[in-house]
Design an enzyme around this catalytic site. Structure first.
Site, short mmCIF file in Angstrom:
data_model
loop_
_atom_site.label_atom_id
_atom_site.label_comp_id
_atom_site.label_asym_id
_atom_site.label_seq_id
_atom_site.Cartn_x
_atom_site.Cartn_y
_atom_site.Cartn_z
N CYS A 131 40.43 52.04 40.32
CA CYS A 131 40.84 50.65 40.07
C CYS A 131 41.28 50.06 41.41
O CYS A 131 42.17 50.59 42.07
CB CYS A 131 41.99 50.63 39.06
SG CYS A 131 42.82 49.03 38.95
N ASP A 135 44.79 36.31 47.10
CA ASP A 135 43.42 36.62 46.66
C ASP A 135 42.49 36.64 47.87
O ASP A 135 42.57 35.79 48.75
CB ASP A 135 42.95 35.58 45.63
CG ASP A 135 41.75 36.06 44.84
OD1 ASP A 135 41.90 36.32 43.64
OD2 ASP A 135 40.65 36.19 45.44
N HIS A 156 49.24 50.45 35.29
CA HIS A 156 47.87 50.01 34.98
C HIS A 156 47.75 49.55 33.52
O HIS A 156 47.77 50.37 32.60
CB HIS A 156 46.85 51.12 35.25
CG HIS A 156 45.43 50.66 35.01
ND1 HIS A 156 44.70 50.00 35.99
CD2 HIS A 156 44.65 50.69 33.91
CE1 HIS A 156 43.52 49.67 35.48
NE2 HIS A 156 43.47 50.09 34.23
N ASN A 190 42.32 35.91 33.25
CA ASN A 190 41.02 36.07 32.62
C ASN A 190 40.99 37.39 31.86
O ASN A 190 41.35 38.43 32.40
CB ASN A 190 39.91 36.06 33.69
CG ASN A 190 39.82 34.72 34.38
OD1 ASN A 190 39.87 33.67 33.73
ND2 ASN A 190 39.69 34.72 35.70
N GLY A 199 35.16 36.11 32.48
CA GLY A 199 34.83 36.44 33.87
C GLY A 199 35.82 37.38 34.51
O GLY A 199 35.97 37.39 35.74
N THR A 210 36.85 40.31 36.38
CA THR A 210 36.09 41.24 37.21
C THR A 210 36.89 42.49 37.56
O THR A 210 36.30 43.54 37.84
CB THR A 210 35.63 40.57 38.53
OG1 THR A 210 36.77 40.05 39.21
CG2 THR A 210 34.66 39.44 38.26
N HIS A 222 42.42 45.29 35.59
CA HIS A 222 43.85 45.58 35.75
C HIS A 222 44.53 44.23 35.57
O HIS A 222 44.22 43.28 36.32
CB HIS A 222 44.09 46.16 37.16
CG HIS A 222 45.52 46.56 37.45
ND1 HIS A 222 45.86 47.84 37.89
CD2 HIS A 222 46.68 45.88 37.38
CE1 HIS A 222 47.18 47.91 38.07
NE2 HIS A 222 47.70 46.72 37.77
N HIS A 249 46.13 40.86 35.63
CA HIS A 249 46.61 40.06 36.75
C HIS A 249 46.70 38.60 36.34
O HIS A 249 45.93 38.13 35.51
CB HIS A 249 45.70 40.21 37.98
CG HIS A 249 44.25 39.98 37.71
ND1 HIS A 249 43.43 40.93 37.11
CD2 HIS A 249 43.45 38.91 37.95
CE1 HIS A 249 42.20 40.45 37.01
NE2 HIS A 249 42.19 39.23 37.50
N HIS A 280 46.61 34.86 38.04
CA HIS A 280 46.31 34.05 39.22
C HIS A 280 47.34 32.92 39.29
O HIS A 280 47.62 32.28 38.28
CB HIS A 280 44.93 33.39 39.11
CG HIS A 280 43.77 34.33 38.99
ND1 HIS A 280 42.91 34.57 40.04
CD2 HIS A 280 43.31 35.07 37.96
CE1 HIS A 280 41.95 35.41 39.64
NE2 HIS A 280 42.18 35.73 38.38
#
Ligand code: AMP
Length: 113
Positions: free
Chosen positions: A3, A29, A45, A86, A92, A94, A97, A99, A101
């Site tokens: 990961c 990012d 995780h 997301n 989307g 990707t 784990h 997160h 934004h």
């Protein structure tokens, strides 16, 4: 575990850290979609938003409090900002784990992640 974000937490992959405590890490990012684009993640995780439950909800609340503090410190409060998580393929996601934004520093459209 394979990961990317666990590797960032372990220091195996470099990141531009914005905030860190025993439970949470925040870093910029690598492909910013706004002038300010920061990711806030749990050190534990958790694969995605879908894995939030009553047990880990206090950790998630802490992540959100950290996100608000970072947004304040980054000077985003006046203009406003967006918090996005997301979840799954259609959204989307990707990196599997959890997160959040933090996006700000410009007018955000409804389409943007
Ligand atoms: P998502 O598409 O919601 O899963 O978001 C994953 C985010 O992680 C994307 O915005 C990527 O640009 C970002 N990302 C991937 N690898 C790294 C990295 N090594 N350092 C910082 N951000 C990353």
């Amino acid at each position: 575990m394979d990961c990317i974000f666990c590797k960032i937490i372990a220091g195996e992959i470099p990141s531009t850290k914005v905030y860190e405590d025993e439970r949470v890490l925040a870093f910029r990012d690598i492909a910013p979609m706004a002038p300010t684009h920061i990711l806030v993640i749990p050190k534990e995780h958790i694969p995605s938003f879908a894995y939030i439950n009553e047990e880990n909800a206090p950790l998630v609340a802490h992540i959100l409090a950290v996100a608000a503090k970072i947004a304040r410190e980054e000077g985003l409060e006046e203009g406003g900002y967006r918090i996005v998580s997301n979840c799954g393929d259609d959204a989307g996601q990707t990196v599997k784990h959890l997160h959040f934004h933090i996006l700000g520093g410009r007018k955000l459209t409804l389409e943007m992640a």
